[in-house]
Design a protein around this motif. Structure first.
Motif, PDB file in Angstrom:
ATOM      1  N   ALA A  10      20.083 -24.328  64.051  1.00  0.00           N
ATOM      2  CA  ALA A  10      20.942 -24.805  62.963  1.00  0.00           C
ATOM      3  C   ALA A  10      20.442 -24.270  61.626  1.00  0.00           C
ATOM      4  O   ALA A  10      19.240 -24.136  61.408  1.00  0.00           O
ATOM      5  N   MET A  94      24.595 -31.151  65.248  1.00  0.00           N
ATOM      6  CA  MET A  94      23.284 -30.626  65.630  1.00  0.00           C
ATOM      7  C   MET A  94      22.635 -31.562  66.628  1.00  0.00           C
ATOM      8  O   MET A  94      23.056 -32.709  66.809  1.00  0.00           O
ATOM      9  N   THR A 177      22.466 -26.028  67.139  1.00  0.00           N
ATOM     10  CA  THR A 177      23.849 -26.476  67.030  1.00  0.00           C
ATOM     11  C   THR A 177      24.253 -27.150  68.341  1.00  0.00           C
ATOM     12  O   THR A 177      23.859 -26.719  69.432  1.00  0.00           O
TER      13      THR A 177
END
Length: 239
Positions: A10, A94, A177
């Motif tokens: 992320a 996330m 993610t």
């Protein structure tokens, strides 16, 4: 493609937005805990004869501070252990996973990650406050120490190719993610077809690992070049 290679770290902007949401959510939880404990302390602690001294007040402050910090730790650790993400991380799409397998980390990993993330700023603030005598200087010293600690933690993640800060490297985790996290363990490989009795059993062909096989030769070593925290991992020496 291995689970490690499929994970997409992320970005720092998304993680900062999630942290701000978590600050608000955790502050609400800590405020509720402090209100409840404060009311109970007034009704029980100071209701007994001889209470209310400076020692009692200092001890009460310590108990309330410890309870508030415990509420904050419970907010992050319990949510991450049970759901893989806090409220902020879930809203930002996330999840915290094992940096190699992509599986949900264990309680020990999440607890180590939380302590490494929050203990240094807390200690820095306490040391900074103890160095200054005026009350107004203590507040500014605590703010400066906390900001410096968080800046160092953020820099450790920014300098890492997989955006793994000191706390993630210590715990063996990565913030990825949610859409890149494997849904579950991979299916077991199908057994090779049995050979006729008159013919010897065919030897299974070695697995093909594509470009990764140019760097790694055993399943335990095949983690993928970009799964390393080093920017330019060297090729393993073959014997």
């Amino acid at each position: 493609m291995t689970a490690c290679e499929s994970l997409v770290p992320a970005g720092l902007g998304r993680r900062l937005a999630a942290r701000l949401i978590d600050v608000v959510a955790a502050a609400a939880a800590m405020f509720a805990v402090s209100i409840v404990l404060g009311v109970l302390a007034v009704l029980i602690w100071f209701g007994s004869p001889g209470s209310g001294s400076s020692v009692d007040t200092a001890l009460l402050g310590f108990v309330l501070t410890a309870a508030v910090l415990a509420a904050h730790a419970a907010y992050e650790v319990i949510l991450t252990v049970r759901h893989g993400a806090t409220v902020g991380k879930a809203m930002a799409g996330m999840a915290v996973v094992n940096h190699q397998s992509g599986a949900q980390p264990g309680t020990g990993q999440i607890l180590a990650r939380h302590l490494m993330l929050h203990v240094p700023p807390t200690v820095g603030c306490a040391v900074a406050v103890s160095m200054f005598e005026p009350a107004d200087m203590r507040a500014w010293a605590a703010i400066a120490a906390g900001a410096a600690s968080w800046a160092l933690i953020g820099a450790s993640a920014a300098w890492n190719p997989r955006r793994r800060g000191w706390h993630d490297r210590l715990a063996g985790t990565v913030v990825a993610t949610a859409d890149s996290v494997p849904a579950g363990p991979p299916p077991p490989p199908k057994p090779p077809p049995s050979a006729p009795a008159s013919q010897p059993a065919a030897q299974p062909e070695p697995e093909s690992w594509g470009l990764v096989s140019d760097y790694y030769t055993t399943p335990t070593d095949r983690t993928g070049a970009h799964c390393s925290d080093r920017k330019n991992p060297k090729r393993d020496q073959r014997s």
